[in-house]
Design a protein around this motif. Structure first.
Motif, PDB file in Angstrom:
ATOM      1  N   ARG A   1     -15.000  -9.460 -24.600  1.00 13.44           N
ATOM      2  CA  ARG A   1     -15.610  -8.725 -23.479  1.00 13.44           C
ATOM      3  C   ARG A   1     -14.539  -8.079 -22.601  1.00 13.44           C
ATOM      4  N   VAL A   2     -13.458  -8.832 -22.348  1.00 10.46           N
ATOM      5  CA  VAL A   2     -12.357  -8.270 -21.555  1.00 10.46           C
ATOM      6  C   VAL A   2     -11.749  -7.070 -22.277  1.00 10.46           C
ATOM      7  N   PHE A   3     -11.586  -7.195 -23.600  1.00  8.27           N
ATOM      8  CA  PHE A   3     -11.049  -6.096 -24.402  1.00  8.27           C
ATOM      9  C   PHE A   3     -11.931  -4.857 -24.282  1.00  8.27           C
ATOM     10  N   MET A   4     -13.243  -5.029 -24.407  1.00  5.53           N
ATOM     11  CA  MET A   4     -14.161  -3.891 -24.310  1.00  5.53           C
ATOM     12  C   MET A   4     -14.098  -3.263 -22.925  1.00  5.53           C
TER      13      MET A   4
ATOM     14  N   THR B   1      -2.591  -4.383 -22.488  1.00  8.19           N
ATOM     15  CA  THR B   1      -3.501  -5.502 -22.244  1.00  8.19           C
ATOM     16  C   THR B   1      -4.611  -5.539 -23.284  1.00  8.19           C
ATOM     17  N   ALA B   2      -5.107  -4.359 -23.666  1.00  6.52           N
ATOM     18  CA  ALA B   2      -6.150  -4.292 -24.696  1.00  6.52           C
ATOM     19  C   ALA B   2      -5.631  -4.829 -26.024  1.00  6.52           C
ATOM     20  N   LEU B   3      -4.397  -4.462 -26.368  1.00  2.00           N
ATOM     21  CA  LEU B   3      -3.805  -4.966 -27.615  1.00  2.00           C
ATOM     22  C   LEU B   3      -3.654  -6.477 -27.584  1.00  2.00           C
ATOM     23  N   ILE B   4      -3.249  -7.026 -26.425  1.00  2.91           N
ATOM     24  CA  ILE B   4      -3.100  -8.478 -26.296  1.00  2.91           C
ATOM     25  C   ILE B   4      -4.444  -9.171 -26.484  1.00  2.91           C
ATOM     26  N   CYS B   5      -5.495  -8.636 -25.864  1.00  6.35           N
ATOM     27  CA  CYS B   5      -6.829  -9.242 -25.980  1.00  6.35           C
ATOM     28  C   CYS B   5      -7.332  -9.221 -27.412  1.00  6.35           C
TER      29      CYS B   5
ATOM     30  N   PHE C   1      -5.431 -11.806 -29.404  1.00  4.23           N
ATOM     31  CA  PHE C   1      -5.972 -13.151 -29.201  1.00  4.23           C
ATOM     32  C   PHE C   1      -7.266 -13.332 -29.988  1.00  4.23           C
ATOM     33  N   PHE C   2      -8.084 -12.303 -30.009  1.00  2.00           N
ATOM     34  CA  PHE C   2      -9.363 -12.385 -30.712  1.00  2.00           C
ATOM     35  C   PHE C   2      -9.147 -12.595 -32.210  1.00  2.00           C
ATOM     36  N   VAL C   3      -8.262 -11.804 -32.799  1.00  2.00           N
ATOM     37  CA  VAL C   3      -7.989 -11.909 -34.239  1.00  2.00           C
ATOM     38  C   VAL C   3      -7.362 -13.259 -34.573  1.00  2.00           C
ATOM     39  N   ILE C   4      -6.374 -13.688 -33.762  1.00  2.00           N
ATOM     40  CA  ILE C   4      -5.728 -14.984 -34.001  1.00  2.00           C
ATOM     41  C   ILE C   4      -6.745 -16.112 -33.857  1.00  2.00           C
TER      42      ILE C   4
END
Length: 309
Positions: free
Chosen positions: A231-234, A272-276, A279-282
């Motif tokens: 959600r944060v990524f979106m 920040t989007a890349l980090i989120c 985290f989602f993929v990991i």
């Protein structure tokens, strides 16, 4: 027919504390109509705990002691899991899990065994005899847990579960038993008992172990945490493209100067989007690994004794 109840309790380097605990349990269950098997899971203690357990014997006719010696130290939660694995084959539909340090009040057993219509009966914690800093940190942890999961975690390991819940726990595995139970889609209720002071007065739970314990509870809600990151990524992606749109509009369609910090903001949002999403993929990969690991759970105990009068 007399009802059979199993009490599962892990212990590690408790020495005489576990003996005092067993005596306090016996003082409660000797007056009850059920038959009890107390399963003590010794987590490869390095002191005299195991030898003291071997010498102990219940005097109550409705109490039986079973000792499981783990082949190596696995930690508190994994020791509970081993106790559940052993108990899954016993002829009982009521299983009480409690700690052996004396903080879980044995008097609650009398109330727990009365419940028939609930799959899980948690013993919610009343007052705690801990330092102010520990209690404050604990309430902060509970608040964060509620924000992320939507659940109130006001109980620990002390509970009674039916066999179908035990079977589910054995199949899926867990690293934080209380959080694991809070996710189960079964009928549940709770009773409230104050936490007692440890029998030996020396708590093994400090600030560091509390933090570790908190992290483990969040792992049980890994899917919910992943959805938070998604959600944060979106939200960041929408903000990123909105900001880019404003910058391009000002550059090509207006005479207004582009803000000096626009490029910095754009890069920050993108990073920040890349980090989120990372985290989602990991997180997805870790969930898959945890799922595969849970399927390979095995018994690692030796059943040392089974005693009663």
């Amino acid at each position: 027919m007399i009802e059979n109840v199993v009490i599962i309790t892990p212990c590690f380097n408790e020495n005489t504390t576990v003996i005092s605990f067993l005596k306090s349990v016996e003082n409660v269950i000797k007056n009850l109509s059920q038959n009890f098997e107390v399963v003590v899971v010794d987590d490869c203690s390095s002191d005299h705990t195991l030898s003291l357990l071997k010498e102990f014997k219940f005097t109550a006719s409705n109490a039986k002691l079973t000792i499981l010696e783990l082949k190596f130290n696995v930690g508190h939660q994994a020791a509970i899991y081993q106790g559940l694995l052993y108990s899954s084959e016993l002829d009982s539909d009521k299983f009480i899990i409690m700690d052996s340090d004396g903080e879980d009040d044995p008097k609650a057993i009398e109330d727990l065994v009365k419940f028939q219509d609930f799959d899980i009966v948690n013993v919610a914690r009343g007052r705690r005899k801990e330092s102010l800093s520990f209690q404050t940190s604990y309430y902060i942890y509970r608040f964060i847990f509620k924000i992320i999961t939507g659940k109130i975690l006001n109980f620990g390991n002390f509970c009674m579960i039916k066999k179908k819940v035990l079977k589910t726990s054995c199949y899926t595995g867990f690293i934080h038993f209380a959080a694991h139970l809070s996710k189960q889609k079964v009928s549940s209720t709770s009773i409230v008992y104050n936490r007692l002071k440890r029998i030996d007065g020396k708590s093994k739970m400090n600030m560091t172990s509390l933090v570790h314990h908190a992290f483990k509870s969040f792992v049980e809600y890994a899917e919910e945490l992943l959805m938070v990151f998604l959600r944060v990524f979106m939200l960041i992606i929408v903000s990123f493209f909105g900001f880019i749109g404003i910058v391009l509009y000002k550059k090509f369609f207006t005479e207004e100067a582009i803000l000096g910090w626009a490029s910095t903001m754009t890069v920050s949002l993108f990073t920040t989007a890349l980090i989120c999403i990372g985290f989602f993929v990991i997180g997805i990969l870790l969930l898959n690994m945890i799922s595969q690991k849970n399927q390979s759970k095995r018994e690692i105990f030796n059943k040392l004794s089974e005693k009663n009068d």
